[in-house]
Design a protein around this motif. Structure first.
Motif, PDB file in Angstrom:
ATOM      1  N   ILE A  19     -20.617   8.007 -26.418  1.00 27.72           N
ATOM      2  CA  ILE A  19     -20.345   7.955 -27.857  1.00 27.72           C
ATOM      3  C   ILE A  19     -21.379   7.064 -28.555  1.00 27.72           C
ATOM      4  O   ILE A  19     -21.859   7.387 -29.655  1.00 27.72           O
ATOM      5  CB  ILE A  19     -18.919   7.442 -28.101  1.00 27.72           C
ATOM      6  N   ARG A  20     -21.747   5.959 -27.920  1.00 23.33           N
ATOM      7  CA  ARG A  20     -22.773   5.082 -28.502  1.00 23.33           C
ATOM      8  C   ARG A  20     -24.100   5.818 -28.635  1.00 23.33           C
ATOM      9  O   ARG A  20     -24.787   5.715 -29.667  1.00 23.33           O
ATOM     10  CB  ARG A  20     -22.935   3.838 -27.632  1.00 23.33           C
ATOM     11  N   GLN A  21     -24.478   6.592 -27.608  1.00 22.53           N
ATOM     12  CA  GLN A  21     -25.724   7.343 -27.678  1.00 22.53           C
ATOM     13  C   GLN A  21     -25.659   8.422 -28.761  1.00 22.53           C
ATOM     14  O   GLN A  21     -26.663   8.708 -29.428  1.00 22.53           O
ATOM     15  CB  GLN A  21     -26.028   7.980 -26.328  1.00 22.53           C
ATOM     16  N   ALA A  22     -24.482   9.023 -28.953  1.00 23.05           N
ATOM     17  CA  ALA A  22     -24.336  10.024 -30.011  1.00 23.05           C
ATOM     18  C   ALA A  22     -24.545   9.389 -31.387  1.00 23.05           C
ATOM     19  O   ALA A  22     -25.181   9.984 -32.278  1.00 23.05           O
ATOM     20  CB  ALA A  22     -22.963  10.674 -29.921  1.00 23.05           C
ATOM     21  N   MET A  23     -24.031   8.178 -31.574  1.00 29.98           N
ATOM     22  CA  MET A  23     -24.210   7.493 -32.856  1.00 29.98           C
ATOM     23  C   MET A  23     -25.676   7.118 -33.073  1.00 29.98           C
ATOM     24  O   MET A  23     -26.187   7.201 -34.201  1.00 29.98           O
ATOM     25  CB  MET A  23     -23.321   6.245 -32.898  1.00 29.98           C
ATOM     26  N   LEU A  24     -26.371   6.728 -32.017  1.00 30.01           N
ATOM     27  CA  LEU A  24     -27.788   6.433 -32.144  1.00 30.01           C
ATOM     28  C   LEU A  24     -28.592   7.696 -32.460  1.00 30.01           C
ATOM     29  O   LEU A  24     -29.547   7.655 -33.245  1.00 30.01           O
ATOM     30  CB  LEU A  24     -28.311   5.794 -30.846  1.00 30.01           C
ATOM     31  N   ALA A  25     -28.208   8.828 -31.858  1.00 31.13           N
ATOM     32  CA  ALA A  25     -28.911  10.083 -32.137  1.00 31.13           C
ATOM     33  C   ALA A  25     -28.738  10.520 -33.579  1.00 31.13           C
ATOM     34  O   ALA A  25     -29.587  11.219 -34.132  1.00 31.13           O
ATOM     35  CB  ALA A  25     -28.416  11.177 -31.184  1.00 31.13           C
ATOM     36  N   ARG A  26     -27.627  10.102 -34.213  1.00 29.65           N
ATOM     37  CA  ARG A  26     -27.356  10.471 -35.607  1.00 29.65           C
ATOM     38  C   ARG A  26     -28.406   9.884 -36.556  1.00 29.65           C
ATOM     39  O   ARG A  26     -28.587  10.366 -37.673  1.00 29.65           O
ATOM     40  CB  ARG A  26     -25.952  10.004 -36.000  1.00 29.65           C
ATOM     41  N   ALA A  27     -29.141   8.854 -36.119  1.00 27.29           N
ATOM     42  CA  ALA A  27     -30.160   8.249 -36.971  1.00 27.29           C
ATOM     43  C   ALA A  27     -31.272   9.231 -37.312  1.00 27.29           C
ATOM     44  O   ALA A  27     -31.910   9.113 -38.366  1.00 27.29           O
ATOM     45  CB  ALA A  27     -30.743   7.011 -36.293  1.00 27.29           C
ATOM     46  N   THR A  28     -31.516  10.210 -36.448  1.00 28.87           N
ATOM     47  CA  THR A  28     -32.582  11.187 -36.697  1.00 28.87           C
ATOM     48  C   THR A  28     -32.059  12.612 -36.818  1.00 28.87           C
ATOM     49  O   THR A  28     -32.736  13.464 -37.380  1.00 28.87           O
ATOM     50  CB  THR A  28     -33.624  11.138 -35.566  1.00 28.87           C
ATOM     51  N   ALA A  29     -30.877  12.879 -36.292  1.00 27.93           N
ATOM     52  CA  ALA A  29     -30.330  14.242 -36.340  1.00 27.93           C
ATOM     53  C   ALA A  29     -29.584  14.460 -37.648  1.00 27.93           C
ATOM     54  O   ALA A  29     -28.952  13.547 -38.183  1.00 27.93           O
ATOM     55  CB  ALA A  29     -29.404  14.485 -35.160  1.00 27.93           C
ATOM     56  N   SER A  30     -29.646  15.675 -38.168  1.00 29.96           N
ATOM     57  CA  SER A  30     -28.918  15.983 -39.394  1.00 29.96           C
ATOM     58  C   SER A  30     -27.425  16.093 -39.145  1.00 29.96           C
ATOM     59  O   SER A  30     -26.615  15.856 -40.045  1.00 29.96           O
ATOM     60  CB  SER A  30     -29.432  17.289 -39.993  1.00 29.96           C
ATOM     61  N   ARG A  31     -27.057  16.420 -37.925  1.00 28.29           N
ATOM     62  CA  ARG A  31     -25.644  16.550 -37.596  1.00 28.29           C
ATOM     63  C   ARG A  31     -25.480  16.351 -36.095  1.00 28.29           C
ATOM     64  O   ARG A  31     -26.267  16.889 -35.300  1.00 28.29           O
ATOM     65  CB  ARG A  31     -25.107  17.916 -38.017  1.00 28.29           C
TER      66      ARG A  31
END
Length: 374
Positions: free
Chosen positions: A301-313
């Motif tokens: 979940i932490r990695q998903a939140m970090l990926a949100r910094a560059t991903a649109s969704r």
């Protein structure tokens, strides 16, 4: 000449003849095998197979040629050539093969057995023929709802989803829990006395990446996740979007060409359970990242939140083992309730949605409603 001497003479002659036959058929006949089969296909599909054999022998020869397919690839008819020949002959066998399981397969070598016309001495030799077959995951039993397809839209402005565009201010609104502090409009808030945030235009996803978490998963889960990922990527590719697949093994190049699609599907076809923590590789900026997992750990979940910094969704799609049945799947032992990790994910869903990470939990045939609720 006595009878015993005559018998010994004939035995000697017979031994010479047998030795001559054995020596004459020590070398195999010249054989050329041409195997024609499409290089790839989807699990459950049938591919045409054509095997052509050219055999050349100066002496009369008996032969048996076997060309078995790889494991998990079943031929409608066994590819076997048998008979007797002299001179040169050409034989063709046409059938179809059923692709039972996803994966990468190297077709095993064919085997030639040959002997003299009397069948006294049989020998064998392998015929190396290089053929590589890639079996992509099949379609998932889940019918993707129409409401899911807007997630795959082109990179055009949208009011409700996508990556914030900092140069396109649409207006201001009252602060809501979960809004990023950096979006607070301090001057307007001080003038009106109400905490206000800037509301920006958004850019919809311009690419789709599906990450499959295979950590400590069973073969049943990995197969189901690979099929779901394959269906998502094929839907995105039909919409003309760049696609890529990712796992702990890495990420495939994103693109719209057939090579990029084949690389993504081949990556999914080779997925296996792994005993290592999940690692989401860097994905294409502004794209749509879909994470498939059976155990949403805090680190994932932490990695998903970090990926949100560059991903649109970013979407976390949970497929709980022991609770989820793929539509059309034969019944198997199920747990009474959701695993603890899934319940914890449900409790965090609202907070994650505030950061742009959406949560979906598949529940059998209800999974269409869960995904469509987005």
């Amino acid at each position: 000449m006595t009878w015993a001497a005559s018998a010994l003479l004939w035995l000697g002659v017979l031994a010479l003849m047998v030795g001559a036959v054995r020596a004459a058929y020590r070398r195999p006949p010249r054989v050329t095998l041409d195997r024609s089969v499409p290089p790839n296909g989807f699990q459950g599909a049938r591919l045409p197979l054509r095997v052509r054999v050219t055999l050349s022998s100066v002496l009369p020869v008996r032969y048996v040629l076997e060309d078995p397919p790889p494991r998990s690839v079943v031929a409608d008819q066994a590819v076997t050539f048998a008979g007797a020949a002299v001179g040169q002959g050409e034989f063709t066998h046409e059938t179809a093969v059923l692709l039972n399981r996803r994966g990468e397969y190297d077709w095993p070598d064919a085997t030639l057995h040959w002997a003299d016309p009397f069948g006294l001495f049989w020998r064998s030799v392998r015929l190396p023929v290089r053929t590589h077959l890639t079996v992509f995951p099949g379609s998932h039993g889940l019918i993707l709802p129409d409401l899911l397809r807007p997630l795959l839209s082109e990179g055009t402005p949208t009011r409700r989803m996508g990556l914030d565009d900092p140069i396109s201010l649409r207006g201001a609104r009252e602060y809501q829990p979960g809004d990023p502090p950096g979006r607070v409009h301090w001057r307007l808030s001080a003038r009106t006395g109400t905490l206000t945030v800037r509301e920006l235009e958004r850019m919809a996803a311009s690419s789709v990446t599906v990450y499959v978490d295979t950590t400590h998963g069973s073969d049943v889960y990995v197969d189901s996740a690979a099929r779901l990922a394959s269906s998502l990527l094929r839907t995105a590719a039909e919409a003309g979007l760049p696609v890529s697949a990712a796992s702990n093994s890495g990420i495939t190049p994103s693109g719209t060409a057939a090579d990029a699609q084949h690389a993504a599907l081949a990556h999914l076809g080779g997925l296996t359970p792994r005993d290592e923590p999940p690692v989401i590789p860097p994905t294409r900026g502004g794209g749509n990242l879909i994470i498939l997992t059976h155990r949403p750990t805090p680190d994932l979940i932490r990695q998903a939140m970090l990926a949100r910094a560059t991903a649109s969704r970013v979407s976390i799609v949970a497929i709980p083992e022991g609770f989820y049945l793929e539509p059309g799947e034969n019944p198997r032992r199920q747990h009474v309730g959701l695993p603890d990790s899934i319940r914890e994910l449900e409790r965090q869903a609202s907070a994650l949605a505030g950061t742009g990470v959406l949560v979906f939990i598949l529940r059998g045939n209800q999974s269409v409603l869960q995904l469509g609720a987005a």
